[in-house]
Design an enzyme around this catalytic site. Sequence first.
Site, PDB file in Angstrom:
ATOM      1  N   CYS A   1       0.555  -1.581  -0.091  1.00 29.56           N
ATOM      2  CA  CYS A   1      -0.300  -0.090   0.243  1.00 29.56           C
ATOM      3  C   CYS A   1       1.156   1.174   0.046  1.00 29.56           C
ATOM      4  O   CYS A   1       2.318   1.067  -0.948  1.00 29.56           O
ATOM      5  CB  CYS A   1      -0.853  -0.129   1.774  1.00 29.56           C
ATOM      6  SG  CYS A   1      -0.498   0.057   2.568  1.00 29.56           S
TER       7      CYS A   1
ATOM      8  N   ARG B   1      -3.269  -0.512   5.796  1.00 29.90           N
ATOM      9  CA  ARG B   1      -4.076  -0.921   4.285  1.00 29.90           C
ATOM     10  C   ARG B   1      -3.678  -2.798   4.629  1.00 29.90           C
ATOM     11  O   ARG B   1      -3.972  -3.865   5.299  1.00 29.90           O
ATOM     12  CB  ARG B   1      -4.276  -0.762   3.105  1.00 29.90           C
ATOM     13  CG  ARG B   1      -5.188  -0.091   2.927  1.00 29.90           C
ATOM     14  CD  ARG B   1      -5.772   0.931   1.474  1.00 29.90           C
ATOM     15  NE  ARG B   1      -4.907   1.487   1.896  1.00 29.90           N
ATOM     16  CZ  ARG B   1      -4.231   1.944   0.350  1.00 29.90           C
ATOM     17  NH1 ARG B   1      -5.367   2.276  -0.751  1.00 29.90           N
ATOM     18  NH2 ARG B   1      -3.494   3.130  -0.042  1.00 29.90           N
TER      19      ARG B   1
ATOM     20  N   ASP C   1      -7.945   4.047   0.799  1.00 35.46           N
ATOM     21  CA  ASP C   1      -6.977   4.314   1.817  1.00 35.46           C
ATOM     22  C   ASP C   1      -8.604   5.259   3.421  1.00 35.46           C
ATOM     23  O   ASP C   1      -8.141   5.925   3.380  1.00 35.46           O
ATOM     24  CB  ASP C   1      -5.924   5.198   1.517  1.00 35.46           C
ATOM     25  CG  ASP C   1      -4.896   5.521   2.775  1.00 35.46           C
ATOM     26  OD1 ASP C   1      -5.029   5.252   3.494  1.00 35.46           O
ATOM     27  OD2 ASP C   1      -4.317   5.902   2.378  1.00 35.46           O
TER      28      ASP C   1
END
Length: 163
Positions: free
Chosen positions: A11, A17, A126
């Site tokens: 990520c 994440r 996100d």
Amino acid sequence: MSDPLHVTFVCTGNICRSPMAEKMFAQQLRHRGLGDAVRVTSAGTGNWHVGSCADERAAGVLRAHGYPTDHRAAQVGTEHLAADLLVALDRNHARLLRQLGVEAARVRMLRSFDPRSGTHALDVEDPYYGDHSDFEEVFAVIESALPGLHDWVDERLARNGPS
């Protein structure tokens, strides 16, 4: 004994994440008895958080669902780029990985493993600027995709033979 299969999640900063996906997938593999057969890591495309723990909200959601939370953020490096599979959390991450020379066949979007994602965008949003519910949503999206990733691992391990 051959080297373990290596799956890495990617990520942006490696504090939300990708560490969530890493911790969830690694624990599920251990529960299946595959902890030694598959190495699971994660990294970020940027260096802003290198060495930091996971975001406290990400860690809180993991903890609430019974997953470990120990984590130190890393930036994508040679070790990650050599993984058998690089699982990108959004299209920008996938594009950056390909620009770094990773063959397209080794880069997959996490949501591509969820057959129910259908017409949904493949990006995992996100949650960094969001609240607790955004982190729970990311958890649910990851959880929905992991069975398909387990299938990928099973197929690869069967094709490569026992370690």
